[in-house]
Design a protein around this motif. Structure first.
Motif, PDB file in Angstrom:
ATOM      1  N   ILE A 191      31.552  22.847 -16.110  1.00  0.00           N
ATOM      2  CA  ILE A 191      32.987  23.141 -16.177  1.00  0.00           C
ATOM      3  C   ILE A 191      33.724  22.489 -15.008  1.00  0.00           C
ATOM      4  O   ILE A 191      34.810  21.914 -15.168  1.00  0.00           O
ATOM      5  CB  ILE A 191      33.221  24.665 -16.202  1.00  0.00           C
ATOM      6  CG1 ILE A 191      32.673  25.254 -17.512  1.00  0.00           C
ATOM      7  CG2 ILE A 191      34.698  24.987 -16.053  1.00  0.00           C
ATOM      8  CD1 ILE A 191      32.672  26.766 -17.538  1.00  0.00           C
ATOM      9  N   SER A 192      33.118  22.552 -13.819  1.00  0.00           N
ATOM     10  CA  SER A 192      33.754  21.932 -12.648  1.00  0.00           C
ATOM     11  C   SER A 192      33.899  20.425 -12.846  1.00  0.00           C
ATOM     12  O   SER A 192      34.972  19.845 -12.602  1.00  0.00           O
ATOM     13  CB  SER A 192      32.929  22.215 -11.389  1.00  0.00           C
ATOM     14  OG  SER A 192      32.824  23.608 -11.154  1.00  0.00           O
ATOM     15  N   LEU A 194      33.905  18.806 -15.675  1.00  0.00           N
ATOM     16  CA  LEU A 194      34.825  18.512 -16.766  1.00  0.00           C
ATOM     17  C   LEU A 194      36.284  18.597 -16.301  1.00  0.00           C
ATOM     18  O   LEU A 194      37.116  17.750 -16.671  1.00  0.00           O
ATOM     19  CB  LEU A 194      34.585  19.476 -17.931  1.00  0.00           C
ATOM     20  CG  LEU A 194      35.418  19.238 -19.186  1.00  0.00           C
ATOM     21  CD1 LEU A 194      35.140  17.842 -19.740  1.00  0.00           C
ATOM     22  CD2 LEU A 194      35.116  20.295 -20.242  1.00  0.00           C
ATOM     23  N   CYS A 195      36.607  19.604 -15.489  1.00  0.00           N
ATOM     24  CA  CYS A 195      37.972  19.733 -14.969  1.00  0.00           C
ATOM     25  C   CYS A 195      38.342  18.535 -14.098  1.00  0.00           C
ATOM     26  O   CYS A 195      39.440  17.960 -14.223  1.00  0.00           O
ATOM     27  CB  CYS A 195      38.118  21.029 -14.173  1.00  0.00           C
ATOM     28  SG  CYS A 195      38.010  22.521 -15.188  1.00  0.00           S
ATOM     29  N   ILE A 196      37.413  18.164 -13.226  1.00  0.00           N
ATOM     30  CA  ILE A 196      37.682  17.008 -12.355  1.00  0.00           C
ATOM     31  C   ILE A 196      37.783  15.735 -13.191  1.00  0.00           C
ATOM     32  O   ILE A 196      38.623  14.864 -12.924  1.00  0.00           O
ATOM     33  CB  ILE A 196      36.578  16.883 -11.285  1.00  0.00           C
ATOM     34  CG1 ILE A 196      36.572  18.122 -10.383  1.00  0.00           C
ATOM     35  CG2 ILE A 196      36.777  15.627 -10.446  1.00  0.00           C
ATOM     36  CD1 ILE A 196      35.419  18.166  -9.399  1.00  0.00           C
ATOM     37  N   LEU A 198      38.859  15.394 -16.301  1.00  0.00           N
ATOM     38  CA  LEU A 198      40.169  15.347 -16.955  1.00  0.00           C
ATOM     39  C   LEU A 198      41.262  14.980 -15.944  1.00  0.00           C
ATOM     40  O   LEU A 198      42.194  14.225 -16.265  1.00  0.00           O
ATOM     41  CB  LEU A 198      40.478  16.688 -17.619  1.00  0.00           C
ATOM     42  CG  LEU A 198      39.552  17.079 -18.782  1.00  0.00           C
ATOM     43  CD1 LEU A 198      39.877  18.482 -19.269  1.00  0.00           C
ATOM     44  CD2 LEU A 198      39.669  16.075 -19.920  1.00  0.00           C
ATOM     45  N   PHE A 199      41.141  15.539 -14.741  1.00  0.00           N
ATOM     46  CA  PHE A 199      42.111  15.239 -13.681  1.00  0.00           C
ATOM     47  C   PHE A 199      42.103  13.741 -13.351  1.00  0.00           C
ATOM     48  O   PHE A 199      43.152  13.096 -13.261  1.00  0.00           O
ATOM     49  CB  PHE A 199      41.764  16.077 -12.448  1.00  0.00           C
ATOM     50  CG  PHE A 199      42.629  15.802 -11.257  1.00  0.00           C
ATOM     51  CD1 PHE A 199      43.920  16.296 -11.174  1.00  0.00           C
ATOM     52  CD2 PHE A 199      42.140  15.044 -10.201  1.00  0.00           C
ATOM     53  CE1 PHE A 199      44.712  16.033 -10.072  1.00  0.00           C
ATOM     54  CE2 PHE A 199      42.918  14.783  -9.097  1.00  0.00           C
ATOM     55  CZ  PHE A 199      44.214  15.283  -9.029  1.00  0.00           C
ATOM     56  N   SER A 397      36.282  14.241  -4.601  1.00  0.00           N
ATOM     57  CA  SER A 397      37.554  14.646  -5.209  1.00  0.00           C
ATOM     58  C   SER A 397      38.614  14.837  -4.125  1.00  0.00           C
ATOM     59  O   SER A 397      39.776  14.430  -4.286  1.00  0.00           O
ATOM     60  CB  SER A 397      37.373  15.927  -6.017  1.00  0.00           C
ATOM     61  OG  SER A 397      36.453  15.730  -7.068  1.00  0.00           O
TER      62      SER A 397
END
Length: 675
Positions: A191-192, A194-196, A198-199, A397
């Motif tokens: 999940i971490s 995937l969020c990064i 998309l960002f 990030s």
């Protein structure tokens, strides 16, 4: 029919040879099938089918000597019987990549497959790939065959067990509870990332920078690696590779080196390594290429050979090469690169290096299998490696965020610099405008003066052209006077012949005169003719005069070649008046018995024309003819003067009186032609 009889015979024979059975209702917790007195085994080739196995008679008791390999799988056989008055479930426990279980009950055969590398849709137990259920009705007897075939591993380390339903449920509960935290971490990892992802994807779509493209590749293959790790767990949600398990086998190790390759390219771009050290930049590039080449070769190897042991050995060897190189490159980058984001690289690389080295150490020493060890938890190798990766991703990030800040700061500085440049440019532009106005004013005055000068030049050229045209007209007028003058003299000569009764000479004269007149008329419209053409007119004219005067008149023309005379041009009838004047005013008045006329054309250096006679000379001729003015000579001299004015080539006239002891001997006319 015969085949069914034979199969029934062998089935009865098998039941007879395996007369003892295992009672499922008596299994309290679990039962090991190895070294059990009622379990038999046989080792055969991997191509042997179940029908052939069921007909074998060389079964022996199943003990630890029966080790299954890829080429020699082991089949085990045992009878199961339910003596109770209710249905009972028992579970075969075997954590193998692939397991085949054949159950023969009342002549019917049931085939169940299970295992990690069996697609979810084909598994007998879709929740746990290592448990396969066998269900027996009351008082039912079954013969079970289990095929032990490693397929993707060298050997099967654990023997199969029979679990009671109670122990099965308890074991599944304990496994689920024990695996919950590691699986939860894998979900957190996915999940971490995937969020990064998309960002970063949004940034790449807007900026189209290689930096974000490489980071997207790095994150994507890390997510893929997390999903591959999830496939090896008991997780149900998001376990996409459970439907395509063979693909996970082919790409598990290559995926790791793929994101390492993208990681190297990302670091190379993030820290702008090429700016600080070209050799280091090239070395990092070739290291990334090496990772990608290894990935391609490893996928090919996994697809064609499916040798897990060799694959793991190859993976360990390559990792043993990559890890020291990573250390070398870390220190090389620290020494050579002075980028503001270098600190994030050092911290992130430290996390990654710790995770990679620790997981490699655990895999090499296998201490994570020791009960009570700190790392003795499910999926410890992958969890440790992923923890290092995730911390590294967090660092990068933050680095990307600060890179955006640095880019904005550089942009602000660039904007300020641009504003200053624009202001300076505006001042410079104003100065340039003033200077330009001054220059334009100056150039305008110069252009006005130049235009006035050009106009004056044009006016002078027009005057000059007009003057030349006037002179041409004058020359044309003189030429038009010349033709009547010549004709008048010729008619006088013809009249003289008629009056002296020389009729034959008059006819000859008249014929030649007509020919000469035609030539004169043809040349009357021409401004210039060649000296060769002028010579032809002279020859005709002299022949006329010869006919008129008689034998006492002799003329001679000397020249090297007529071709040489064609190079020079003169006005038409330029020489004829001088020749005519020599005959009429020099030779005709002479009392000499021999009257000679010499015309010489010398083309050695330039054209030199000499007309010489032995007449009475200009002085005596002038006294005799003082009442008559020679118009032909005067007109010719004016024509020569106009010709010299209009043309580049020049003609010079010189008249000499020939005398001997004070007595006139004739006249010599010299015309010199100069280019």
């Amino acid at each position: 029919m015969m085949k069914k009889v034979v199969s029934l015979f062998f089935y009865i024979l098998g039941i007879y040879s395996l007369s003892a059975q295992i009672y499922v209702d008596s299994i309290g917790t679990k039962l090991s099938l190895q070294n059990h007195k009622n379990v038999e085994a046989i080792r055969v080739n991997k191509t042997t089918s179940f029908e052939e196995i069921s007909q074998k008679t060389t079964w022996r008791p199943y003990d630890s000597t029966f080790t299954a390999t890829k080429e020699k799988p082991v089949w085990i056989r045992f009878n199961l019987e339910n003596n109770s008055d209710k249905a009972i479930e028992t579970y075969v426990y075997l954590p193998s990549p692939h397991i085949d279980i054949y159950t023969k009950i009342n002549g019917r055969i049931r085939h169940d497959v299970n295992g990690m590398f069996v697609p979810l849709s084909k598994r007998a137990n879709k929740e746990e790939y290592f448990f396969t259920k066998i269900n027996l009705q009351p008082l039912e007897l079954a013969t079970c065959y289990i095929k032990l075939s490693p397929k993707f591993v060298d050997t099967i380390k654990e023997p199969p067990y029979l679990f009671s339903k109670t122990l099965y449920l308890e074991t599944v509960y304990n496994i689920t509870r024990r695996h919950a935290k590691p699986i939860g971490f894998i979900y957190f990892y996915l999940i971490s990332l995937l969020c990064i992802f998309l960002f970063v994807l949004v940034f790449w779509i807007r900026l189209r920078s290689r930096l974000y493209l490489y980071y997207l590749g790095y994150l994507f293959f890390q997510i893929l690696y997390g999903l591959l790790t999830l496939h090896r767990t008991t997780a149900g949600i998001g376990n996409v590779f459970s439907n395509i398990p063979m693909l996970s086998y082919y790409i598990f190790d290559p995926v790791q080196f793929t994101f390492i390759g993208f990681y190297i390219l990302f670091i190379r771009q993030l820290l702008d390594v090429k700016k600080y050290n070209t050799l280091l930049s090239k070395s990092l590039y070739y290291l990334a290429i090496f990772c990608f080449v290894y990935v391609a070769l490893r996928v090919i190897f996994n697809y064609f050979f499916k040798d897990a042991h060799t694959g793991e050995l190859l993976f360990s060897v390559v990792r043993f090469i990559i890890l020291p190189l990573t250390v070398v490159f870390i220190f090389w980058i620290i020494i050579k690169v002075r980028h503001p984001l270098l600190k994030y690289f050092i911290i992130g690389q430290t996390f990654f290096f710790i995770g990679a080295v620790l997981s490699f150490y655990l895999a090499f020493t296998e201490i994570h299998f020791i009960p009570g060890n700190y790392f003795n938890f499910p999926y410890s190798l992958n969890i440790i490696f992923q923890a290092g990766l995730l911390l590294e991703v967090f660092c990068f990030s933050i680095a990307i965020g600060e890179n955006i800040f640095l880019m904005q700061r550089e942009k602000d500085k660039a904007n300020e610099k641009l504003i200053s440049q624009l202001q300076a440019h505006r001042v410079l532009q104003e100065d340039m405008h003033r200077e330009l106005d001054k220059t334009i004013h100056q150039k305008t005055e110069e252009l006005v003066q130049l235009y006035s000068k050009i106009e004056k030049q044009k006016e002078e050229q027009l005057k000059k052209a007009f003057t030349e045209r006037i002179r041409e007209m004058e020359m044309l007028a003189l030429r038009s006077q010349m033709n009547p003058h010549f004709i008048f003299n010729s008619l006088n000569a013809l009249k003289y012949l008629v009056m002296t009764s020389r009729n034959d000479d008059a006819v000859t004269y008249l014929d030649n005169f007509s020919i000469l007149l035609r030539s004169i008329l043809q040349n009357s419209t021409r401004d210039v003719i060649t000296v060769e053409e002028e010579l032809e007119i002279l020859e005709l004219y002299l022949s006329l005069e010869k006919s008129r005067i008689g034998d006492s008149f002799e003329y001679h023309i000397q020249l090297a070649s007529k071709e040489a005379l064609s190079q020079y041009t003169i006005p038409p009838l330029l020489l004829q008046p001088f020749v005519e004047n020599a005959i009429w005013h020099g030779l005709s008045l002479s009392t000499k018995l021999e009257k000679r006329l010499l015309i010489k054309f010398d083309t050695k250096d330039t054209l030199r024309i000499t007309i010489e006679d032995n007449g009475v000379g200009r002085k005596a001729s002038g006294e005799i003819k003082k009442m008559h003015k020679s118009m032909g000579t005067n007109i010719t001299q004016e024509r020569m003067s106009l010709y010299n004015h209009i043309n580049d080539s020049k003609m010079h006239l010189k008249i000499e009186d020939l005398e001997k002891n004070g007595v006139a001997q004739g006249t010599r006319i010299i015309i010199t032609y100069n280019f």
